[in-house]
Design a protein around this motif. Structure first.
Motif, short mmCIF file in Angstrom:
data_model
loop_
_atom_site.label_atom_id
_atom_site.label_comp_id
_atom_site.label_asym_id
_atom_site.label_seq_id
_atom_site.Cartn_x
_atom_site.Cartn_y
_atom_site.Cartn_z
N LYS A 92 -86.18 -31.74 -71.62
CA LYS A 92 -85.29 -30.73 -72.21
C LYS A 92 -84.82 -29.65 -71.26
CE LYS A 92 -89.29 -28.46 -74.37
NZ LYS A 92 -89.94 -28.17 -75.63
N LEU A 93 -85.37 -29.61 -70.06
CA LEU A 93 -84.95 -28.53 -69.16
C LEU A 93 -84.38 -29.12 -67.87
CD1 LEU A 93 -84.96 -25.41 -69.09
CD2 LEU A 93 -87.07 -25.56 -67.76
N PRO A 94 -83.05 -29.26 -67.80
CA PRO A 94 -82.47 -29.84 -66.59
C PRO A 94 -82.65 -28.91 -65.39
CG PRO A 94 -80.75 -29.04 -68.07
CD PRO A 94 -82.05 -28.89 -68.79
N PRO A 95 -82.71 -29.45 -64.20
CA PRO A 95 -82.94 -28.63 -63.01
C PRO A 95 -81.91 -27.52 -62.89
CG PRO A 95 -83.03 -30.95 -62.45
CD PRO A 95 -82.57 -30.88 -63.86
N ALA A 96 -82.38 -26.37 -62.50
CA ALA A 96 -81.50 -25.22 -62.28
C ALA A 96 -82.04 -24.45 -61.09
CB ALA A 96 -81.48 -24.34 -63.53
N LYS A 97 -81.33 -23.41 -60.71
CA LYS A 97 -81.81 -22.59 -59.60
C LYS A 97 -83.07 -21.86 -60.05
CE LYS A 97 -80.22 -19.38 -56.11
NZ LYS A 97 -79.76 -17.99 -56.04
N VAL B 147 -85.23 -18.81 -60.03
CA VAL B 147 -85.06 -17.40 -59.68
C VAL B 147 -86.10 -16.51 -60.34
CG1 VAL B 147 -82.60 -17.37 -59.10
CG2 VAL B 147 -83.31 -17.33 -61.51
N TYR B 148 -86.38 -15.39 -59.70
CA TYR B 148 -87.32 -14.39 -60.22
C TYR B 148 -86.71 -13.01 -60.07
CZ TYR B 148 -90.61 -18.19 -60.46
OH TYR B 148 -91.22 -19.36 -60.79
N GLY B 149 -87.41 -12.00 -60.59
CA GLY B 149 -86.93 -10.63 -60.47
C GLY B 149 -85.64 -10.44 -61.26
N ILE B 150 -84.75 -9.58 -60.74
CA ILE B 150 -83.53 -9.23 -61.46
C ILE B 150 -82.62 -10.45 -61.60
CG2 ILE B 150 -82.27 -8.45 -59.40
CD1 ILE B 150 -82.09 -6.70 -62.82
N GLU B 151 -82.71 -11.33 -60.60
CA GLU B 151 -81.87 -12.55 -60.64
C GLU B 151 -82.19 -13.39 -61.87
OE1 GLU B 151 -80.66 -15.29 -57.28
OE2 GLU B 151 -82.17 -14.04 -56.30
N ALA B 152 -83.48 -13.46 -62.18
CA ALA B 152 -83.90 -14.24 -63.34
C ALA B 152 -83.37 -13.61 -64.61
CB ALA B 152 -85.43 -14.33 -63.39
N GLY C 247 -90.53 -25.58 -53.91
CA GLY C 247 -91.81 -24.99 -54.27
C GLY C 247 -92.63 -24.63 -53.04
N SER C 248 -93.86 -25.15 -53.00
CA SER C 248 -94.74 -24.80 -51.89
C SER C 248 -94.44 -25.60 -50.63
CB SER C 248 -96.19 -25.07 -52.32
OG SER C 248 -96.37 -26.46 -52.49
N HIS C 249 -93.53 -26.56 -50.71
CA HIS C 249 -93.18 -27.35 -49.53
C HIS C 249 -91.88 -26.78 -48.94
CE1 HIS C 249 -92.57 -30.85 -46.92
NE2 HIS C 249 -91.36 -30.98 -47.43
N GLN C 250 -92.00 -25.93 -47.95
CA GLN C 250 -90.85 -25.26 -47.36
C GLN C 250 -90.63 -25.78 -45.95
OE1 GLN C 250 -88.65 -22.84 -48.78
NE2 GLN C 250 -89.64 -23.60 -50.66
N ARG C 251 -89.46 -26.40 -45.75
CA ARG C 251 -89.13 -26.94 -44.43
C ARG C 251 -88.13 -26.01 -43.76
NH1 ARG C 251 -90.18 -32.80 -43.50
NH2 ARG C 251 -88.70 -32.44 -41.82
N LEU C 252 -88.44 -25.59 -42.54
CA LEU C 252 -87.50 -24.73 -41.81
C LEU C 252 -86.29 -25.53 -41.35
CD1 LEU C 252 -90.12 -22.67 -39.76
CD2 LEU C 252 -88.64 -21.80 -41.59
N ASP C 253 -86.47 -26.86 -41.29
CA ASP C 253 -85.33 -27.69 -40.85
C ASP C 253 -84.54 -28.26 -42.03
OD1 ASP C 253 -87.61 -29.08 -41.44
OD2 ASP C 253 -87.59 -30.38 -39.69
N TYR C 254 -85.05 -28.13 -43.22
CA TYR C 254 -84.28 -28.53 -44.42
C TYR C 254 -84.54 -27.46 -45.47
CZ TYR C 254 -84.18 -33.09 -42.12
OH TYR C 254 -84.00 -34.11 -41.23
N THR C 255 -83.76 -26.39 -45.42
CA THR C 255 -84.13 -25.20 -46.18
C THR C 255 -83.73 -25.25 -47.65
OG1 THR C 255 -82.07 -24.20 -45.44
CG2 THR C 255 -84.06 -23.66 -44.18
N GLU C 256 -82.92 -26.24 -48.04
CA GLU C 256 -82.46 -26.27 -49.44
C GLU C 256 -83.18 -27.35 -50.24
OE1 GLU C 256 -80.37 -24.00 -50.77
OE2 GLU C 256 -80.55 -23.07 -48.79
N ARG C 257 -83.23 -27.13 -51.53
CA ARG C 257 -83.73 -28.15 -52.43
C ARG C 257 -82.66 -29.24 -52.56
NH1 ARG C 257 -84.98 -26.14 -58.35
NH2 ARG C 257 -83.16 -27.32 -59.02
#
Lengths: 605, 247, 190
Positions: free
Chosen positions: A571-576, A578-583, A531-541
């Motif tokens: 009821k909603l397990p974690p998923a990727k 995505v927004y735009g066409i990907e969503a 989300g709003s916490h973006q680490r340049l040294d740990y780029t993945e969730r």
């Protein structure tokens, strides 16, 4: 010491505080409600919210959609049972406001109108032109005057909450106008003091948004949850940081870089949508974290516009036309003309991301209760669990009323079930608190409040901004440690008791420093990007390790201890995310899989 | 560009002073500098004991009303660039008692806002919509009161009003505007109750239509208009009551 | 009072007893002269005095002339003298100055009242507060033309349907009897 006895004491009289007061008064008119605020209620920062409040209203919308948007928007760090309660109660509260007189914008047939907002699948943002927060706040304030049991304590600064053996017994206030301290003894206390975004130098917030309630609960042992998640709103005016609502983009405004290019298509929000035809979850209607991050990326590439007020991009509204702008975004036009000298009808508005919202806050359960008996928290100051790692625009205005009401009712029930304790021992507690508060006044000291505040704000922008690294966070932490030391040597010149703003800003700075530290340590320990916490040294969730709430626990001796608690997934397990066409593709794939599944199951039977 | 501006602030410290006195400061400013920012600059670097109210910085919270060269304005929406080549003199909002420096006592104003029943009083003979329904209100019906719902309660119209200056019993521009706002709301049924306040000597008829409130209102609410429209309503009310008496 | 002169002894903060002491600014008698807007308002209200004087002037003249009504009707010397006095009085430089002043005052009143007028009206067209409100602001020429048009139309209609009425209004003084007669080509109803 002046002592006033009440049943329920509410600290803060913005959207949540006022709603809580009304809820308590309606549930049980025999209870005496003390509504305490350091400003007159209509000055509370709810007043500045512009775009709108979310609530499912259209036939093509559903509570499930709102649930999904909110949980995915929060990058799965939401308490899903609480989100479920939330989406089920938004419209009821918004209709309630309508019955109380809120001048919602209407469709030609006289029914409520809604506008599209970022990260929302279907338009569901109720609005009153572009002054939604203003109208909600004034409606709530004016309606609150109807209830005899609500006793307002305007311009009363809360110096401390009174806690003994893990139960709250009231608050200690300073009556700013009369210059006297007043203890308000109460059976239950609701904190509704808003965010802590004045930790940052550039923000959309008013001067009063100093996280007082967060700091007080924190010092008394309630953890601050998910404090690393600080929302940058993508469109603030450069220099002052004044908010240009997301409604600008909801109505069809677009963001362009120095080449006039709609750069959001390069950051997973595309493909480009036609001008003036905004499409939900595409491009400019992406979620705030993503749109702010895209600005930072563009800045790195040198594609932002350089001005004397810093780097900006353009928010172009010209194609909407003068009449439409005057109807839907009059305040935006007024603000842009006054504060940057730009007429949105004729020129694009320069904007940049600015700190806007504290996703984290006082840890509460789904019913706004905290670890301290009788103490509740609602609104931006609380972390009730609906925003996760990124709040969707228009979810917070409605949060104030949905959970303000819950807090009011819960606190009223608690007050009805409990009796007042002896006053004398509480006065002792209050006297000790006052001593602490007064300890910053006078003496031979030389540090300036303004200086420390500015250095803190700059350090937070630099180290815990849109993107973070271990190095940048550590640097900010070092700075905060130094500033906390220097704070002990702070000089308060003013020794008057009447409207002593010199003293009160010093106390507020103390609140901010503690909250900033909670943000910094929480950010340091979360070695993932979410989300709003973006680490340049740990780029993945990293769900394995960090599908957890972080809890900053106060430590009077030094740095907060960071622990973790589970996230409720129903009821909603974690998923990727995505927004735009990907969503759209992901949704299609999911549907196909579901159909396949159904077919397979059908075959078996 | 960093120009300089001389700002004289009227000060009053209740514990030390018998009455107000002036203190002058010099501040640097750019094209974007608002008076509020200048005052904060003064507080941060020159005179920390200077007290004034402020919060949102964007002309919506209504905290920072003050007199600028004799004209009531919001400090956050007043820009130093517009006073280039002049000096600025800042005083607390006129017509209110001064508590300290630029902070005035607004309690009379707030009490008046509360007195006028500023909330929807449901109509007696019409059912209220249920929990999941709204009152139907067309855009034209909304338009009837919309402008008058924009008041930010800054108190500037009271500082502009000569009638309030000489008669503190006068309900005043913002409160009378708020009455009109609710009376004209198609959802409301409380007009009869509120008209009692409108018809009193201290209601609309205390207004002599100077019109300065509307001139100064920072949000274009036009309280003078609401009051004149209120006079029309009050006159109608009077005529109707005459006929009723005759019955 | 300046900073040095005021007492600034160090204080300790006593938060038990209020030291509040609100300062109420006195209302000066000449407050309305301090601001152009107030002054303009007071002047507009003041124009009523000139209008009053003008009405008295007209009333006085009427009474003085009416005393000689039969002389005038018989066109004798006393009647002629009375009319000459009437014209000489109005023609006196002081009276001309006075009447010009009245005209200016009335125009000032009308022109400053004009922009306030729309405040007492409310017209909503197409769901928006109408342009009529804004349209009127400062459009004096338009207003004059409209006023002239309305006046001429109304007067024309009256003149067309009730010529006798016009004649009746003008004949008590015996003026224009001949020209009116020739215009209507018939005897007048008196």
């Amino acid at each position: 010491m002046d002592v006033v006895k009440a049943d329920v004491a509410i600290v803060g009289a913005g959207g949540s505080g006022l709603r809580a007061a009304i809820a308590a008064a309606e549930l049980n008119p025999d209870l005496k409600v003390a509504l305490i605020s350091k400003v007159y209620p209509m000055r509370s920062h709810t007043v500045a919210a512009e775009g709108g409040a979310a609530g499912v209203a259209r036939d093509d919308d559903s509570l499930d959609y709102h649930f999904h948007d909110t949980v995915a928007g929060g990058d799965w760090l939401c308490e899903q049972d609480v989100v479920d309660y939330f989406v089920h109660n938004t419209t009821r509260e918004l209709y309630q406001l309508e019955h109380w007189g809120c001048p919602w914008s209407r469709k030609p047939d006289g029914r409520i109108n809604v506008r599209p907002f970022g990260g929302m699948k279907v338009p569901r943002t109720w609005f009153a032109a572009d002054k939604t927060g203003f109208h909600m706040l004034h409606t709530l304030f004016q309606t609150s005057t109807k209830y005899k049991s609500i006793n307002r304590f305007d311009e009363h600064f809360v110096l401390d909450i009174l806690v003994k053996d893990q139960q709250v017994y009231g608050v200690l206030t300073l009556d700013m106008q009369n210059g006297v301290v007043r203890m308000i003894q109460a059976k239950s206390v609701i904190i509704a003091t808003g965010g802590s975004n004045r930790c940052y130098r550039f923000n959309t917030n008013g001067g009063i948004v100093t996280g007082d309630g967060m700091a007080l609960a924190y010092r008394h042992g309630v953890p601050l949850r998910d404090m690393e998640f600080v929302q940058y709103h993508p469109t603030g005016l450069p220099g002052c940081g004044i908010l240009m609502t997301e409604g600008c983009r909801g109505e069809g405004g677009v963001l362009t870089n120095k080449d006039g290019y709609r750069y959001l298509q390069d950051y997973g929000l595309g493909p480009e949508t036609p001008l003036g035809k905004p499409k939900s979850k595409y491009m400019e209607l992406g979620p705030r974290d993503r749109v702010s991050q895209a600005f930072w990326q563009e800045q790195q590439k040198g594609r932002t516009i350089k001005t004397h007020l810093g780097d900006v991009v353009n928010l172009d509204l010209r194609h909407l036309g003068a009449d439409y702008l005057e109807e839907r975004l009059p305040f935006i036009c007024e603000l842009a003309r006054a504060y940057v000298g730009v007429d949105p009808v004729k020129e694009p508005v320069p904007v940049r991301p600015t700190v806007h919202y504290t996703m984290g806050g006082i840890e509460t359960n789904g019913k706004t209760g905290t670890r301290i008996a009788g103490l509740y928290a609602a609104g931006e100051c609380a972390s009730v669990g609906i925003h996760g790692a990124n709040r969707l625009g228009s979810n917070s205005l409605v949060e104030t009323v949905v959970f303000g009401r819950v807090a009011g009712e819960e606190a009223a029930k608690f007050a009805a079930e409990n009796a007042h304790t002896d006053t004398a021992p509480l006065v002792k507690v209050a006297e000790k608190s006052l001593e602490n508060a007064l300890s910053v006044v006078g003496g031979e000291r030389n540090e300036s409040v303004a200086q420390i505040r500015n250095e803190m704000g700059d350090a937070m922008e630099e180290g815990i901004g849109i993107y973070r690294t271990e190095e940048s966070i550590k640097k900010t932490i070092e700075k905060l440690t130094v500033l906390k030391e220097r704070y002990k040597n702070i000089k308060v010149n003013d020794q008057s008791t009447i409207f002593n703003t010199d003293w009160l800003t010093a106390i507020e700075l103390g609140f901010l420093l503690g909250n900033a530290e909670a943000m910094a340590y929480s950010a340091l320990n979360r070695t993932e990007s979410r989300g709003s916490h973006q680490r340049l040294d740990y780029t993945e969730r990293n769900d394995e390790k960090f599908l957890k709430h972080s809890l900053a626990n106060y430590n009077p001796e030094g740095a907060p201890t960071i622990t973790y608690s589970d996230v409720k997934i129903t009821k909603l397990p974690p998923a990727k995310r995505v927004y735009g066409i990907e969503a759209e593709n992901a949704e299609k794939a999911a549907k196909e899989a579901q159909a396949q599944n159904a077919a397979n199951n059908g075959g078996k039977q | 560009m960093a120009d300089k501006m001389k700002i004289t602030v009227q000060r009053y410290r209740p514990e030390q002073d018998q009455g107000p006195w002036d203190q002058s400061f010099e501040v640097e400013y750019t094209r974007e500098t608002s008076l509020l920012e200048a005052l904060n600059q003064i507080k941060d670097t020159q005179e920390p004991t200077l007290s004034f109210r402020w919060s949102c910085r964007m002309a919506i919270c209504g905290s920072c009303g003050m007199m600028v060269n004799g004209v009531p304005k919001l400090a956050c929406k007043t820009f130093l660039r517009d006073y280039a080549g002049q000096e600025m003199r800042i005083e607390p909002l006129a017509n209110f008692p001064i508590e300290r420096d630029l902070v005035v006592d607004l309690s009379d104003f707030i009490e008046k806002l509360e007195r006028i029943k500023p909330y929807i009083i449901p109509k007696k003979d019409e059912p209220q919509p249920g929990e999941q329904r709204e009152y139907i209100q067309t855009p034209a019906q909304l338009e009837k009161y919309r402008q008058f719902s924009m008041c930010i309660n800054c108190g500037i119209c009271y500082a502009a009003c000569p009638q309030y200056k000489i008669n503190k019993e006068f309900l005043g521009p913002a409160a009378l505007t708020l009455i009109y706002r609710y009376n004209e709301d198609s959802r409301d049924g409380g007009k009869e109750e509120r008209m009692k306040l409108v018809n009193q000597d201290t209601g609309v008829w205390s207004c002599s239509f100077v019109g300065y409130c509307s001139e100064c209102c920072p949000k274009g609410v036009d309280p003078a208009s609401a009051i004149q429209l209120g006079k029309v309503e009050s006159a109608k009310d009077y005529l109707i009551s005459m006929f009723k008496k005759g019955e | 009072m300046d900073l040095e002169k005021s007492t600034s002894k160090p204080m300790t903060m006593d938060l038990e007893k209020s030291t509040r002491k609100p300062f109420v600014r006195p209302v000066e008698a000449n407050w309305w002269t301090k601001k152009g807007f107030y002054l303009a308002y007071m002047l507009r209200e003041g124009t009523c005095l000139l209008v009053l004087a003008f009405v008295l002037e007209m009333l006085g003249l009427y009474i003085m002339t009416a005393l000689h009504i039969s002389d005038i009707q018989h066109m004798n010397q006393a009647g002629a003298k009375s009319l000459v006095n009437y014209i000489e009085f109005l023609g006196h430089p002081a009276m001309i100055v006075f009447n010009v002043l009245v005209l200016i005052a009335v125009l000032y009143h009308a022109f400053t009242w004009f922009p306030l007028m729309p405040k007492a009206t409310r017209v909503i067209i197409k769901d928006r507060k109408s342009g009529l409100y804004k349209l009127l602001e400062g459009k004096y020429l338009v207003a004059l033309l409209v006023l002239a048009f309305v006046t001429v139309t109304v007067a024309g209609v009256i003149f067309f349907y009730y010529p006798q009425l016009i004649a009746k209004l003008l004949t008590p003084l015996g003026l224009f009897e001949d020209s009116l007669k020739s215009m209507f080509g018939k005897g007048l109803p008196f």
